[in-house]
Design a protein around this motif. Structure first.
Motif, short mmCIF file in Angstrom:
data_model
loop_
_atom_site.label_atom_id
_atom_site.label_comp_id
_atom_site.label_asym_id
_atom_site.label_seq_id
_atom_site.Cartn_x
_atom_site.Cartn_y
_atom_site.Cartn_z
N VAL A 355 0.18 -1.18 -0.47
CA VAL A 355 0.18 0.31 -0.15
C VAL A 355 1.36 1.48 0.47
CG1 VAL A 355 -2.02 1.79 1.47
CG2 VAL A 355 -2.25 -1.08 1.50
N ARG A 356 0.50 2.54 -0.99
CA ARG A 356 0.86 3.31 -0.95
C ARG A 356 0.42 4.59 -0.91
NH1 ARG A 356 4.70 0.49 0.20
NH2 ARG A 356 6.95 0.71 -0.42
N ASN A 357 -1.41 4.21 -1.45
CA ASN A 357 -1.78 5.77 -1.66
C ASN A 357 -3.32 4.74 -0.62
OD1 ASN A 357 -0.75 7.52 -3.87
ND2 ASN A 357 -0.23 5.19 -4.49
N ALA A 358 -4.48 5.80 -0.24
CA ALA A 358 -5.29 4.82 0.40
C ALA A 358 -6.19 6.64 -0.01
CB ALA A 358 -5.34 5.29 2.13
N VAL A 359 -7.60 6.20 0.52
CA VAL A 359 -8.69 7.42 0.79
C VAL A 359 -9.06 7.20 1.76
CG1 VAL A 359 -9.96 8.15 -0.89
CG2 VAL A 359 -8.87 7.27 -2.34
N SER A 360 -9.64 8.95 2.25
CA SER A 360 -10.13 8.45 3.52
C SER A 360 -11.34 9.69 3.42
CB SER A 360 -9.61 8.76 4.64
OG SER A 360 -10.05 9.09 6.06
N GLY A 361 -12.45 9.08 4.03
CA GLY A 361 -13.58 10.10 4.07
C GLY A 361 -14.81 9.55 4.99
N GLY A 362 -16.11 9.81 5.24
CA GLY A 362 -16.60 9.47 6.27
C GLY A 362 -16.59 10.12 7.25
N SER A 363 -15.75 10.76 7.93
CA SER A 363 -15.37 11.63 9.15
C SER A 363 -14.18 12.26 8.82
CB SER A 363 -15.92 11.35 9.73
OG SER A 363 -14.60 10.07 10.20
N TYR A 373 1.07 9.10 8.23
CA TYR A 373 0.87 8.66 7.20
C TYR A 373 2.08 8.61 6.12
CZ TYR A 373 -2.03 6.10 9.95
OH TYR A 373 -2.69 4.54 9.93
N ASP A 374 1.82 9.75 5.94
CA ASP A 374 2.59 10.51 4.51
C ASP A 374 3.68 10.29 4.79
OD1 ASP A 374 3.92 12.91 2.66
OD2 ASP A 374 1.45 12.58 1.82
N GLY A 375 4.80 10.59 6.02
CA GLY A 375 5.75 10.74 5.83
C GLY A 375 6.09 9.75 6.35
N ALA A 376 5.53 8.25 6.57
CA ALA A 376 5.65 6.78 6.30
C ALA A 376 5.46 5.85 5.03
CB ALA A 376 4.57 6.30 7.16
N GLY A 377 5.69 7.11 4.50
CA GLY A 377 5.34 6.23 3.12
C GLY A 377 3.97 5.62 2.40
N LEU A 378 2.31 6.49 3.40
CA LEU A 378 1.40 6.43 2.62
C LEU A 378 0.73 7.31 2.37
CD1 LEU A 378 -1.22 4.52 1.88
CD2 LEU A 378 -1.26 4.61 4.65
N THR A 379 0.46 7.90 1.16
CA THR A 379 -0.79 9.37 0.88
C THR A 379 -1.41 9.13 1.33
OG1 THR A 379 1.39 9.91 -0.93
CG2 THR A 379 -0.89 10.65 -0.71
N ILE A 380 -2.53 9.69 1.88
CA ILE A 380 -4.05 9.51 2.18
C ILE A 380 -4.95 10.63 1.87
CG2 ILE A 380 -5.87 9.72 4.37
CD1 ILE A 380 -4.01 7.79 5.79
N TYR A 381 -5.27 10.44 0.53
CA TYR A 381 -6.14 11.52 0.06
C TYR A 381 -7.57 11.63 0.37
CZ TYR A 381 -2.99 10.44 -3.56
OH TYR A 381 -1.73 10.06 -4.56
N GLU A 382 -7.63 12.66 1.21
CA GLU A 382 -8.55 13.00 2.54
C GLU A 382 -9.83 13.58 1.62
OE1 GLU A 382 -10.64 14.26 7.03
OE2 GLU A 382 -8.69 15.11 5.89
N GLY A 383 -10.97 13.59 1.41
CA GLY A 383 -12.30 13.90 0.66
C GLY A 383 -13.58 14.10 1.75
#
Length: 617
Positions: A355-363, A373-383
């Motif tokens: 996993v290198r990318n993730a999407v977060s939503g709902g809250s 997480y970004d600094g740990a190598g996982l970019t989270i695109y919050e929407g």
């Protein structure tokens, strides 16, 4: 008013429906893996051709048992392979699947089935069948009930053997983009759920523009097929969007029925997704598990320094992406490489290693957690989005993530702020209205603009920040107005805290109810050689109460003295979906919480607290 628009990258097709992608995928690349299916504890690949054949067979069975074009069929189940199979089979014949949460009460089930006039209902197990059975006498339109755990897929397949393929395809070719795809009932934080009518075009506009704009997520890397593990409830619009988007993007899709860390982490390792889509709760739990493991191993100091380095590294990269800084310094890059070997790689491994990318939503997610997480190598695109907008209406774009915001409008969508800060949304993703509720539809939609009821701010780059809900603004007895969201989020950043609800309407000062993460509490007490606390009083330990007080004090630094939390109570009862106190995406149902804990709230106001520090009651 302030307004930002983002032009569409993809326009919705002029013909066809969502099921067409299943048949097109099988035609273009029949051997490509379309889904992963867990059987007897192991994951098995399902090709595009195999999935098409299963959808076709099920569609024929549904026709054989009387389901017709335009009929509505309720699905009440956890997230599993068969749900996706039924969705696409129903769409193939022009029917409309209606999702119901598996934990719904008999009254909720009865209301949705009655309101939609559903002719059939798919349940997962005997318990769900009994729930339905208790209200079936109030459902005159209901003609068929199918139970997944009783072999209904195989039975329907056998029933449809006499139906010609051409009959199914005539149904499929009659579906148009403007046809209703589903009716999704808002879980809601207040009031009676309302059915949001979403079309095939709504889902096409949503998914196709997301796929086009977020290519780093959906593209293959190093000959790896992109894949995702779906553990969000398919009764929620976010989960439904993931399901549709995965098929349209030809992403390998797996299903996991449990959203707990205990259930998820083993399947992350086994399935090895390349990206994940989740609510902030999941990312919080993965972080908490990693921190607890470090503390247990005696490496908490190293872990906390790694967190600080990740945050600083991500902040430096964020500034560079917006042209306001040079990026990480050489010394910071050196520290980051060290912690990547000893800490960050283990966090990524817990998510399967790919996993290198993730999407977060709902809250909303805290800025600091996103930066870590970004600094740990996982970019989270919050929407940010609603059921009424077919999921995401805004989202952080690749290469320009601004943590703490929910990003600019997704392609094809416009965002407008009213004078009082309410967020309005417009675009092809916006629903056509509430089922059977023209007055509610007229109140929500004005000249194509959806009034969300949420409050926000927009920066100079068009990035939206959610600041609260209009109905949740607290007005104290002194007339002070405040949004509780910032305080609640900051308190919840403490690893021992599960939920926090801030109160104070018509009260002399602000207070809070806090629930604890009992697993984190047990870990915390064990490491300190303290006896376990009784479930009826999880805050019996004075040092534990002091930890919560520190979390409250830290949150109070964000606001003025008049807005700060003056007193709080730690509850023994958690806020759960089963108790009706949170939604499936873990948003607080404030009115229900206040009703359930009215006695505890009154007790906090019986004695005025001292001004020096928040007091536990």
């Amino acid at each position: 008013m302030r307004e930002f628009r983002n032009p569409a990258l993809v326009t919705a097709p002029q013909a066809g429906g969502l099921a067409d992608a299943v048949f097109e995928n099988a035609r273009v690349d029949p051997d490509r893996v379309q889904l992963g299916r867990k059987e007897d504890g192991a994951w098995r690949d399902v090709s595009a051709a195999e999935f098409r054949d299963q959808v076709l067979a099920l569609a024929k069975g549904l026709i054989a048992q009387g389901v017709r074009f335009g009929d509505r069929v309720v699905i009440m189940s956890r997230t599993r392979y068969e749900w996706t199979l039924f969705d696409f089979a129903l769409w193939t014949i022009g029917a409309q699947p209606v999702p119901v949460y598996p934990g719904s009460s008999p009254e909720q089930v009865a209301w949705i089935l009655y309101d939609t006039g559903a002719v059939g209902c798919v349940v997962e197990n005997e318990e769900h069948a009994m729930t339905l059975g208790s209200v079936v006498d109030r459902l005159p339109a209901l003609a068929r009930v199918w139970q997944l755990d009783a072999g209904t897929v195989e039975e329907l397949g056998a029933a449809g053997e006499r139906i010609a393929d051409g009959v199914v395809h005539r149904h499929r070719l009659a579906v148009t983009p403007g046809a209703v795809a589903t009716v999704i009932y808002t879980s809601g934080t207040t009031g009676t759920p309302r059915g949001c009518v979403l079309t095939h075009a709504n889902f096409m506009a949503e998914c196709d523009n997301l796929i086009a704009r977020w290519q780093p997520i959906f593209a293959s890397h190093h000959h790896e097929q992109p894949s995702t593990l779906l553990f969000l409830p398919l009764a929620h619009v976010f989960g439904r969007m993931v399901e549709v988007g995965a098929v349209r993007a030809r992403v390998r899709l797996g299903h996991q029925p449990e959203m707990s860390a205990t259930a998820l982490l083993p399947d992350f390792v086994a399935f090895r997704p390349t990206f994940v889509l989740a609510v902030p709760y999941v990312f919080e739990k993965v972080f908490a598990a990693a921190r607890a493991k470090a503390e247990q191993d005696g490496n908490l100091g190293v872990f906390d320094r790694a967190v600080e380095t990740a945050v600083r590294y991500a902040e430096a990269r964020e500034r560079r992406s917006f042209g306001t800084g040079p990026g990480p310094t050489a010394a910071l890059r050196l520290r980051h490489r060290f912690f990547d070997r000893v800490v960050y790689s283990k966090v990524r491994a817990a998510l399967g290693g790919r996993v290198r990318n993730a999407v977060s939503g709902g809250s909303t997610m805290s800025r600091r957690l996103g930066l870590f997480y970004d600094g740990a190598g996982l970019t989270i695109y919050e929407g940010y989005g609603l059921t009424e907008t077919t999921a995401a209406a805004t989202a952080n774009p690749p290469g320009r993530v601004r943590y703490g915001t929910v990003g600019p409008p997704v392609p094809g969508t416009a965002v407008r702020l009213t004078e009082d800060g309410e967020i309005l949304l417009r675009g092809p993703i916006v629903f056509s209205g509430y089922l059977g509720d023209p007055d509610g539809t007229a109140a929500a939609l004005c000249d194509g603009w959806l009034a969300t009821g949420d409050l926000g701010s927009i920066d100079e780059d068009g990035y939206l920040t959610i600041t609260g809900r209009k109905k949740e603004i607290i007005v104290t007895a002194s007339g002070k107005n405040l949004s509780p969201v910032r305080l609640e989020e900051r308190v919840r950043e403490h690893p021992l805290v599960d939920h926090c609800i801030v109160l104070g309407n018509d009260r002399p000062y602000v207070s809070a109810l806090v629930t604890l993460d009992l697993e984190a509490v047990r870990h915390w007490l064990s490491l300190r050689g303290k006896p376990p606390v009784h479930a009826s009083d999880p805050a019996a330990d004075p040092d534990l109460r002091a930890e919560v007080r520190r979390a409250i004090t830290a949150a109070n630094t964000l606001v003025s003295k008049a807005e700060s939390i003056r007193t709080f109570r730690i509850l023994s009862t958690p806020f759960t979906e089963e108790s009706g106190l949170v939604t499936p995406s873990r948003k607080l149902r404030r009115r229900r919480v206040e009703e359930a804990f009215a006695r505890e709230i009154e007790a906090m106001y019986e004695a005025r607290p001292t001004p020096q520090a928040p007091q536990a009651r």
